[in-house]
Design a protein around this motif. Structure first.
Motif, PDB file in Angstrom:
ATOM      1  N   GLY A  63       0.803  -1.219   0.000  1.00 52.72           N
ATOM      2  CA  GLY A  63       0.000   0.000   0.000  1.00 52.72           C
ATOM      3  C   GLY A  63       0.836   1.268   0.000  1.00 52.72           C
ATOM      4  O   GLY A  63       1.759   1.421  -0.811  1.00 52.72           O
ATOM      5  N   TYR A  64       0.488   2.184   0.918  1.00 50.32           N
ATOM      6  CA  TYR A  64       1.166   3.492   0.931  1.00 50.32           C
ATOM      7  C   TYR A  64       2.661   3.392   1.208  1.00 50.32           C
ATOM      8  O   TYR A  64       3.445   4.208   0.729  1.00 50.32           O
ATOM      9  N   LYS A  95       4.198   2.695  -2.025  1.00 49.03           N
ATOM     10  CA  LYS A  95       4.085   3.859  -2.923  1.00 49.03           C
ATOM     11  C   LYS A  95       5.023   4.985  -2.498  1.00 49.03           C
ATOM     12  O   LYS A  95       5.546   5.709  -3.346  1.00 49.03           O
ATOM     13  N   ASN A 137       0.111  11.571  -5.310  1.00 50.28           N
ATOM     14  CA  ASN A 137      -0.923  12.329  -4.588  1.00 50.28           C
ATOM     15  C   ASN A 137      -1.292  11.706  -3.254  1.00 50.28           C
ATOM     16  O   ASN A 137      -1.315  12.378  -2.221  1.00 50.28           O
ATOM     17  N   GLY A 138      -1.612  10.425  -3.259  1.00 53.38           N
ATOM     18  CA  GLY A 138      -2.061   9.762  -2.040  1.00 53.38           C
ATOM     19  C   GLY A 138      -0.990   9.765  -0.962  1.00 53.38           C
ATOM     20  O   GLY A 138      -1.286   9.923   0.233  1.00 53.38           O
ATOM     21  N   ARG A 183      -0.891  13.154   0.637  1.00 55.14           N
ATOM     22  CA  ARG A 183      -2.014  13.357   1.565  1.00 55.14           C
ATOM     23  C   ARG A 183      -1.751  12.640   2.889  1.00 55.14           C
ATOM     24  O   ARG A 183      -2.082  13.150   3.960  1.00 55.14           O
TER      25      ARG A 183
END
Lengths: 353, 104
Positions: B77-78, B81, B93-94, B97
């Motif tokens: 996941g993040y 990324k 982007n994510g 954030r």
């Protein structure tokens, strides 16, 4: 002389002689060249396309090293929706479906959209879709887009607030019809901006405007203006997938940056998309069901090759049911589909599909 | 239908480097040859290697940028990324954030 087993544009099997196959390819590329005022395929490209269709294999693939990234419209719905989205209605969530596409089907990107896949019905559900995108982005690695159709026709009576221009045109009220179309385009734009800005808030990688211009030139204008706004105010990547090879002049006089939108073919649509700020453009070429798959692929590749030649942005050609040379059948035969896929990469030189 | 495209023409997503090339197209408007070269240079492999699942499977684990199997302890996941953003020298982007939500 042996015959070549292939398909018609409706998916039915057909056998052609080698001469018939080559004649279909030549006729189709000349048809595209004539309609789009673009060059036909070169002789070596015609030979290549002939070889693709004459190959005696059920499915084929691109040469190793020529692979392209894939984007896809409404694909989560393919697993969870019903036949209305050609879906198989699995008892899984939309979030599960996106993860399946990443870690089972090895897709390069994926999008999530509301089950009723248009911005207008998606708008009241946007907080639910925001949370879905947030959950997906926490568990996946690949780029995640939010997708929906502008579908400007939903803004006309009986579904929407504006008088249906088709009714007004029947009464010869041309100016009134045009006025209603632009009102619908403005409201459609407001809804699209509202939904997309919510997706930007939660950090979606991008937006896919799918089936752009299905309601004609005013529909196209509303998406172009929406993209302009989003590129100026958000970090979203933008993919614009078209609905047809030719912009219908439902209004007839709508312009974008001084260019009349009605009647534009894919390479002309591309230039408007680039000016608006689109990051990935998805041209569409429609399938004719009474022509062979080779005829349809040759015609589609001729249009898309010109788009790729003129493009400064990535081109992901639409190659699904009834477009891009794919037969117009709900379960397109994989022999014809793989040939359309390969032809787009190897001859049209697309950046993706 | 979409699976047929994946087999016939697709890069292979996180089995290979398809997700990375797609990011350079979607968020940086790079056409295919430019996007592939950019990613290959950042990864230190050839453009041809980007679609080779044997090369990329091991490299993705080594770089800890997300692999297709569920392996305990590897980035997902993040986290994956964020590592991709660093590796490719881009903003995602994510990830941005999420960073904004963390305590200073």
């Amino acid at each position: 002389m042996s015959k070549i087993w292939t398909r018609m544009g409706d998916g039915n099997a057909v056998e052609l002689t080698p001469d018939e196959l080559r004649a279909d390819i030549i006729a189709a590329t000349e048809d595209a060249a004539d309609k789009g005022h673009i060059p036909p395929l070169e002789e070596n490209e015609i030979d290549h396309l002939y070889d693709i269709f004459a190959a005696p294999y059920r499915i084929i693939g691109v040469e190793p090293g020529h692979e392209v990234p894939l984007t896809k419209d409404e694909t989560a719905c393919t697993l969870v929706s019903s036949q209305l989205s050609s879906g198989s209605h699995l008892s899984i969530s939309r979030e599960d479906a996106v993860e399946v596409f990443e870690r089972v089907f090895a897709f390069d990107t994926m999008e999530l959209g509301w089950i009723d896949y248009s911005f207008k019905p998606a708008k009241p559900m946007v907080s639910l879709d925001q949370v879905s995108i947030e959950r997906i982005m926490a568990t996946t690695v690949f780029p995640v887009l939010y997708g929906a159709m502008p579908n400007m026709g939903l803004y006309y009576t009986p579904d929407g607030p504006f008088t249906n221009p088709a009714d007004l045109l029947g009464m010869m009220k041309v100016d009134e019809a045009r006025e209603e179309e632009m009102k619908a385009a403005e409201l459609c734009m407001e809804d699209m901006i509202f939904v997309c800005e919510r997706m930007n808030e939660i950090g979606a990688d991008g937006i896919d405007f799918d089936t752009t211009a299905s309601a004609g030139d005013a529909d196209f204008w509303s998406v172009l203006k929406t993209v302009e706004h989003l590129k100026a105010h958000t970090d979203l990547g933008i993919e614009m997938g078209m609905s047809g090879e030719f912009i219908l002049g439902m209004h007839g006089e709508v312009e974008y940056n001084g260019k009349k939108l009605a009647g534009m073919f894919p390479h002309q649509q591309l230039k408007c998309a680039e000016e608006a700020g689109v990051d990935i453009f998805g041209p569409v070429v429609n399938t004719k069901t009474n022509k062979s798959a080779a005829w349809n692929v040759a015609r589609a590749v001729t249009f898309v090759k010109e788009v790729c030649k003129q493009a400064t942005i990535p081109i992901h050609a639409n190659v699904g049911m009834g477009v891009g040379g794919t037969p117009m059948f709900e379960t397109p035969p994989i022999d014809a589909l793989s040939r359309a896929s390969v032809a787009m990469v190897e001859i049209a030189k697309v950046d993706g599909l | 239908m979409s699976v047929m495209h994946s087999i016939a023409s697709g890069m292979g997503g996180i089995r290979t480097a398809g997700d990375l090339v797609a990011r350079m197209q979607l968020n940086h408007r790079m056409r295919l040859p430019e996007a592939k070269k950019y990613v290959a240079d950042k990864l230190g492999v050839s453009v041809f290697d980007l679609s080779d699942s044997t090369v990329m499977r091991n490299l993705r684990e080594e770089l800890n940028i997300g692999v297709i199997e569920a392996i305990p302890g590897l980035a997902k996941g993040y986290t994956a990324k964020a590592r991709i953003a660093d590796l490719l020298d881009i903003k995602i982007n994510g990830v941005e954030r999420q960073k904004a939500k963390l305590p200073a």
